[in-house]
Design an enzyme around this catalytic site. Structure first.
Site, PDB file in Angstrom:
ATOM      1  N   ARG A   1     -25.274 -70.107  60.979  1.00 55.30           N
ATOM      2  CA  ARG A   1     -23.890 -69.942  60.509  1.00 55.30           C
ATOM      3  C   ARG A   1     -22.967 -71.022  61.085  1.00 55.30           C
ATOM      4  NH1 ARG A   1     -21.056 -66.039  62.718  1.00 55.30           N
ATOM      5  NH2 ARG A   1     -22.782 -64.543  62.713  1.00 55.30           N
TER       6      ARG A   1
ATOM      7  N   TYR B   1      -5.419 -75.471  40.990  1.00 51.16           N
ATOM      8  CA  TYR B   1      -6.522 -74.712  40.391  1.00 51.16           C
ATOM      9  C   TYR B   1      -6.149 -73.225  40.462  1.00 51.16           C
ATOM     10  CZ  TYR B   1     -11.065 -72.418  40.197  1.00 51.16           C
ATOM     11  OH  TYR B   1     -12.099 -71.577  39.893  1.00 51.16           O
TER      12      TYR B   1
ATOM     13  N   LYS C   1     -18.424 -79.940  41.995  1.00 51.37           N
ATOM     14  CA  LYS C   1     -18.019 -80.831  40.901  1.00 51.37           C
ATOM     15  C   LYS C   1     -18.689 -82.201  41.058  1.00 51.37           C
ATOM     16  CE  LYS C   1     -15.223 -77.421  39.823  1.00 51.37           C
ATOM     17  NZ  LYS C   1     -15.716 -76.296  40.582  1.00 51.37           N
TER      18      LYS C   1
HETATM   19  N1  LCS Z   1     -10.385 -77.059  43.779  1.00 55.93           N
HETATM   20  C1  LCS Z   1     -10.367 -77.511  42.498  1.00 55.93           C
HETATM   21  C2  LCS Z   1      -9.455 -78.637  42.135  1.00 55.93           C
HETATM   22  C3  LCS Z   1     -11.190 -76.900  41.550  1.00 55.93           C
HETATM   23  O1  LCS Z   1     -11.154 -77.366  40.295  1.00 55.93           O
HETATM   24  C4  LCS Z   1     -12.028 -75.833  41.939  1.00 55.93           C
HETATM   25  C5  LCS Z   1     -12.903 -75.134  40.958  1.00 55.93           C
HETATM   26  C6  LCS Z   1     -11.999 -75.390  43.275  1.00 55.93           C
HETATM   27  C7  LCS Z   1     -11.170 -76.050  44.163  1.00 55.93           C
HETATM   28  C8  LCS Z   1     -12.851 -74.269  43.761  1.00 55.93           C
HETATM   29  O2  LCS Z   1     -14.141 -74.723  43.970  1.00 55.93           O
HETATM   30  P1  LCS Z   1     -15.454 -73.786  43.911  1.00 55.93           P
HETATM   31  O3  LCS Z   1     -15.208 -72.632  44.824  1.00 55.93           O
HETATM   32  O4  LCS Z   1     -15.595 -73.345  42.490  1.00 55.93           O
HETATM   33  O5  LCS Z   1     -16.540 -74.692  44.384  1.00 55.93           O
HETATM   34  N2  LCS Z   1     -12.603 -75.425  39.626  1.00 55.93           N
HETATM   35  C9  LCS Z   1     -13.104 -74.846  38.559  1.00 55.93           C
HETATM   36  C10 LCS Z   1     -12.604 -75.048  37.263  1.00 55.93           C
HETATM   37  O6  LCS Z   1     -11.664 -75.772  36.952  1.00 55.93           O
HETATM   38  N3  LCS Z   1     -13.314 -74.337  36.402  1.00 55.93           N
HETATM   39  O7  LCS Z   1     -14.298 -73.599  37.034  1.00 55.93           O
HETATM   40  C11 LCS Z   1     -14.209 -73.866  38.460  1.00 55.93           C
END
Ligand code: LCS
Length: 391
Positions: free
Chosen positions: A57, A110, A207
């Site tokens: 962890r 987001y 991403k």
């Molecule tokens: N920050 C941004 C700019 C994001 O677009 C996302 C997810 C996150 C943080 C969160 O990341 P995750 O926990 O999913 O790894 N964006 C998404 C979107 O625009 N559509 O589905 C997920």
């Protein structure tokens, strides 16, 4: 002009063949527990006083290799890899804020980051003011004597609006605020916020860093002091650790990040130019287009304009039909995959936000968000063409 050193950093950062039996690919250390040399050193390792591993962890050698790569890519001094982008944002804010504190955040974030602020932090006693941060003057009026953090995203999801990074830092630092910036859309290939004085950079590695749509992960890059607090305190308790195999997959994705981003940038520009010339498209938002209201700012703080394009087909119904009629581009949330992904923001990622609030944040009824992939640009454009022709 000399080529960006990121081409070499991305390929080699985190590799350590001498420690790994000569293995150039960092092994997946599929272990939750590590044997300790003796009681004294074991105690020091467990508390993070001496380098080493004790329990998965708190860290793992595969995770450490990814963290080294994140750190070098963003130009920080330490990094923490986590189980998701949301975990990265949670751990950051829970480290930098305590009940009674106040945070200023951009009003274009987001959607789940927005939910974190309003549905989790606010009820826990951390007050939130969201402002149009594209105008630095709005930041000043939101400032209180309890403000500790300024949270920004640039380019923002999904409007691709930009925040002036040096201006935000210039406002925040004299007022004692830490600047936290989500760099998911740009990636370190196109923008390095720490170079402009930002304190903490956050990524959804799900991403572009991972790049292949086969993992969920997050990352934080900052100073040794901040990251140490996150690793040995906040996340030790929260437990949003990245799995060793996931860390390995992100690291493998990073090896080709510059090549993929070069292609994402070029394809997105080609798609944006095509859309801009189409009579049925009301507006195209891409920081690389001279028509983007902040194109001059993009040229100042970005070295490339990314793979994300937003455009407006005026009505909810048209937006839904446009994405439903596509054959090559995949109807999907998320972004940063090698494939082109497309979605209608009002009925998908931002459906949870009330219409008035959504419109105020610049997300129109007909807004389509496109994550332009690395396919042949003319194939992506031909798919858009056949769908738009049917509108
Ligand atoms: N920050 C941004 C700019 C994001 O677009 C996302 C997810 C996150 C943080 C969160 O990341 P995750 O926990 O999913 O790894 N964006 C998404 C979107 O625009 N559509 O589905 C997920």
């Amino acid at each position: 002009m000399a080529e960006d050193p990121i081409y070499t950093t991305a390929v080699h950062a985190g590799e350590d063949p001498l420690r790994n039996q000569g293995s150039l690919s960092v092994p997946v250390y599929q272990s939750a527990v590590f044997a300790l040399p003796d009681v004294e050193q074991g105690a020091a390792i467990t508390e993070g006083i001496q380098p080493g591993y004790s329990y998965g962890r708190k860290g793992n050698p595969t995770q450490a290799a990814l963290e080294q790569a994140l750190c070098e890519l963003e130009g920080g001094t330490a990094a923490l890899a986590l189980s998701s982008g949301m975990a990265a944002i949670n751990v950051t804010l829970m480290t930098l804020l305590a009940p009674g504190d106040h945070i200023i955040a951009s009003n274009c974030l987001y959607a789940t980051t927005h939910s974190l602020l309003t549905e989790i932090l606010d009820p826990f006693g951390i007050s939130v003011t969201q402002v149009d941060a594209t105008n630095p003057e709005n930041l000043d009026s939101a400032l209180t004597d309890k403000t500790r953090v300024l949270l920004l995203e640039t380019p923002a999801n999904p409007t691709l609006e930009l925040i002036d990074i040096p201006a935000a830092v210039q406002f925040a630092h004299p007022n004692g605020l830490k600047v936290v910036m989500d760099n998911t859309f740009a990636t370190p290939f196109n923008q390095r916020p720490l170079d402009h004085g930002v304190d903490v950079v956050i990524h959804s590695a799900s991403k572009y860093l991972g790049g292949h749509g086969d993992l969920i992960a997050g990352g934080i890059v900052s100073t040794k002091e901040v990251i140490s607090q996150m690793r040995w305190h906040t996340n030790k308790i929260l437990g949003a650790v990245i799995a060793p195999l996931t860390a390995w997959l992100v690291l493998r994705g990073i090896r080709t990040l510059p090549l993929r981003m070069e292609r994402h940038n070029a394809n997105a520009l080609a798609v944006a130019r095509y859309l801009e010339g189409h009579p049925k498209i009301k507006q195209v938002l891409y920081p690389g287009l001279p028509s983007h209201p902040q194109h001059a700012l993009a040229q100042q703080q970005m070295s490339g304009y990314g793979g994300m394009v937003a455009f407006d087909v005026s009505e909810v119904e048209k937006g839904r039909r446009l994405v439903d009629q596509l054959r090559l581009c995949t109807l999907a949330v998320s972004l940063g995959n090698v494939e082109t992904l497309i979605q209608h923001s009002a009925s998908m990622t931002h459906a949870s936000i009330p219409r008035e609030q959504r419109l105020a944040a610049g997300i129109s009824d007909g807004m389509i968000r496109m994550s332009v992939g690395i396919e042949r640009a003319e194939d992506i454009i031909a798919d858009l063409e056949q769908s738009i022709a049917q509108l």
